[in-house]
Design an enzyme around this catalytic site. Structure first.
Site, short mmCIF file in Angstrom:
data_model
loop_
_atom_site.label_atom_id
_atom_site.label_comp_id
_atom_site.label_asym_id
_atom_site.label_seq_id
_atom_site.Cartn_x
_atom_site.Cartn_y
_atom_site.Cartn_z
N ASP A 97 -11.44 1.45 -3.93
CA ASP A 97 -10.03 2.01 -4.76
C ASP A 97 -9.44 2.61 -3.48
O ASP A 97 -8.29 2.44 -3.33
CB ASP A 97 -10.62 2.79 -5.95
CG ASP A 97 -9.49 3.09 -6.47
OD1 ASP A 97 -8.40 1.96 -7.00
OD2 ASP A 97 -9.26 4.21 -7.05
N ASP A 134 0.82 -1.01 0.13
CA ASP A 134 0.00 0.00 0.12
C ASP A 134 0.84 1.33 -0.06
O ASP A 134 1.49 1.56 0.92
CB ASP A 134 -0.86 -0.13 1.31
CG ASP A 134 -1.79 1.08 1.23
OD1 ASP A 134 -1.61 2.28 0.74
OD2 ASP A 134 -3.19 0.93 1.72
N HIS A 135 1.06 1.92 -1.08
CA HIS A 135 2.20 3.04 -1.15
C HIS A 135 2.00 3.89 -0.55
O HIS A 135 2.70 4.64 -0.13
CB HIS A 135 2.46 3.21 -2.57
CG HIS A 135 1.40 4.01 -3.40
ND1 HIS A 135 0.10 3.43 -3.74
CD2 HIS A 135 1.19 5.38 -3.39
CE1 HIS A 135 -0.56 4.58 -4.29
NE2 HIS A 135 -0.07 5.67 -4.12
N HIS A 151 -6.00 2.52 1.46
CA HIS A 151 -5.41 3.70 1.98
C HIS A 151 -5.78 4.44 3.06
O HIS A 151 -5.05 4.68 4.14
CB HIS A 151 -5.24 4.60 0.71
CG HIS A 151 -4.51 4.09 -0.62
ND1 HIS A 151 -3.72 3.21 -0.57
CD2 HIS A 151 -5.03 4.27 -1.89
CE1 HIS A 151 -3.45 2.80 -1.97
NE2 HIS A 151 -4.24 3.46 -2.44
N LYS A 163 -12.42 11.84 -6.52
CA LYS A 163 -11.67 12.37 -7.83
C LYS A 163 -12.19 13.64 -8.24
O LYS A 163 -13.46 13.95 -8.10
CB LYS A 163 -11.96 11.26 -8.95
CG LYS A 163 -11.28 9.83 -8.70
CD LYS A 163 -11.23 8.97 -9.87
CE LYS A 163 -10.38 7.94 -9.59
NZ LYS A 163 -8.78 8.21 -9.48
#
Ligand code: NAP
Length: 483
Positions: free
Chosen positions: A235, A177-178, A240, A330
């Site tokens: 997503d 999970d960046h 995150h 978004k």
């Protein structure tokens, strides 16, 4: 201040999907930067693997192209690029067939760290895992790195975990999970657990609420098909935002060690209360202009959300009654990710409200301009008598630590080096991922069953009006989304 670069052990890193978007955009440029910094030993090798008909020279051209596209010219001296390319190799391989596997097996060296990055569609993970064993590529100490999405619900995540665990031990599996690889996220742990200052205040007695915002300006672009099956909840929130929430809400682990940290994060997920429908706002970006709205871009009457705001409760002694507000979307006003701990008012104001009234806020910015700011109240300078203003105590790394702080590795490069070092602290454990899905699934099911339509919001706005109402109705407001 000179940053310390500690070289990792020599490695062979195989990137399955080495010609793909993620490899070109993130993994290869990241590895280049680690090579350039001296962290990647020169005798290490990066082996690209995909079905494309390439040889070493052909793949080196692909890698060179990726570096030219994704790294500024001034940051990639020709001689360093040349040396880096010497470490690059390629094997033409089919994850689902036998082609290329004996060659890969022959290429891998004994006595060096061996890691396999699965930068391919998750449907190929099982085939890769099987073949790595069948062709004796996987040694006992090898590591595999897998990308998000890790499943699309609890059932698929369990199946994926089983597939991987049939072939690898949990301590060999690195689920990326960046967000966890960001400098500030680790700094959040350093600030919380390295100072005596914050921990006594880190609870329901002093914290009014917590806000976590991950705002993007981009829409679904070329990923409409993928995104429409996912939506903001799957997503972004399930992985995150949930991970960020865990780091804020977890109890101090006994040690900064992978399982101690992940045990505490898991307890947070398990302590999450189910969310009432009235505490969730789903949105979808809209526009009058043809081709700009989400519905135009997916070409259907989709009810997938591109925005979500929600109020969560962590049901334990530390956090009883403290709302955690999560928001992501978004096509919003700015690209900004931030965690804000909003503290309660002072119990009694000796100055009276009319002199000004401000709350302490600890904000942790993940992007852009990573840094930590604490807003404190001071006297307004000048001869005007006692008036209160709030000012930031800014801990942006560049100012405090000098220009070297700017070259802190990006998330991907840090995480890849952690894989080589064998440190799983910043990777999600299988049970964490499953717990997050177990919490997410009923929410998604409930709005899918009801056929709830997300609220439209304008491109470039802060999301649907109802998201603001979610806060206003409790006398709170969202922090501004600003880059
Ligand atoms: P992509 O651009 O479609 O690349 C897929 C790669 O897999 C290509 O190198 C492709 O090369 C290779 N491949 C496909 N089928 C194969 C097979 N049977 N055997 C061997 N190689 C095969 O995908 P991507 O965007 O890089 O994404 C890779 C993974 O990362 C996905 O799981 C995605 O969800 C995840 N991810 C991507 C991003 C991103 O920003 N791109 C972000 C987060 C997560 P050939 O066709 O030549 O075989």
């Amino acid at each position: 201040m000179v940053s310390r670069v500690i070289p990792v052990d020599t490695f062979d890193l195989v990137i399955f999907g080495g010609t793909g978007d993620l490899a070109r955009r993130k993994i290869l440029p990241g590895l280049f930067r680690r090579f350039q910094s001296g962290q990647m030993p020169e005798d290490s090798r990066i082996i690209g693997a995909a079905r494309a008909d390439l040889d070493d020279a052909g793949y080196r051209a692909v890698v060179k192209g990726a570096l030219e596209e994704f790294i500024e010219k001034g940051d990639r001296p020709t001689n360093v690029v040349k040396e880096f390319l010497e470490a690059i190799h390629y094997v033409q391989i089919d994850a689902t067939g036998s082609a290329g596997w004996p060659e890969l097996s022959k290429l891998l060296r004994a006595g060096v760290v061996r890691a396999f990055y699965f930068s391919v569609a998750p449907s190929l993970f099982g085939a890769l895992a099987e073949r790595l064993h069948e062709y004796k590529c996987a040694g006992e100490s090898c590591r595999i790195v897998v990308e998000k999405p890790f499943g699309r619900d609890l059932e698929s995540a369990r199946a994926l975990n089983k597939t991987l665990r049939d072939h690898f031990d949990e301590n060999q599996i690195y689920r990326i999970d960046h967000y966890l690889g960001k400098e500030t996220v680790q700094n959040l742990m350093a600030v919380r657990f390295g100072n005596v200052l914050f921990e006594p205040l880190w609870n329901a007695q002093y914290v009014d609420h917590v806000q976590i915002t991950v705002a993007e300006t981009v829409g679904v672009n070329g990923r409409a098909d993928y995104y429409d099956k996912s939506g903001a909840m799957r997503d972004m929130v399930q992985n995150h935002l949930m991970q960020l929430l865990c780091l804020i809400a977890m109890e101090p682990p006994s040690r900064f060690d992978p399982d101690a940290v992940r045990d505490e994060k898991l307890k947070v997920i398990r302590a999450l209360e189910p969310v009432e429908p009235s505490d969730i706002v789903r949105g979808q970006y809209a526009s009058e202009k043809k081709g700009e709205s989400y519905l135009d871009q997916v070409g259907s009457d989709s009810i997938t959300e591109t925005f979500i705001a929600m109020k969560l409760q962590v049901s334990n002694w530390r956090w009883a009654g403290v709302p955690f507000y999560l928001r992501t979307g978004k096509c919003l006003k700015a690209r900004a990710s931030e965690i804000a701990i909003v503290f309660k008012d002072a119990p009694h104001s000796i100055f009276g409200q009319e002199l000004g009234h401000h709350r302490n806020i600890l904000s942790i910015r993940l992007q852009p301009n990573e840094g930590i700011t604490l807003r404190v109240t001071i006297k307004e300078p000048g001869p005007g008598g006692m008036r209160l203003v709030d000012v930031p105590l800014d801990m942006s790394f560049k100012d405090a630590l000098g220009p070297d702080a700017d070259v802190a590795p990006e998330a991907y490069e840090r995480l890849i080096m952690d894989v080589i070092r064998g440190n799983q602290t910043l990777f999600m454990r299988g049970d964490e991922v499953e717990a997050a899905w177990a919490w997410t699934d009923p929410l998604i099911e409930s709005w899918t069953e009801r056929g709830d339509r997300p609220k439209p919001y304008d491109i470039g706005s802060t999301g649907p009006e109802d998201a603001a109402v979610l806060m206003h109705r409790e006398g709170r407001r969202w922090r501004e989304i600003k880059a």
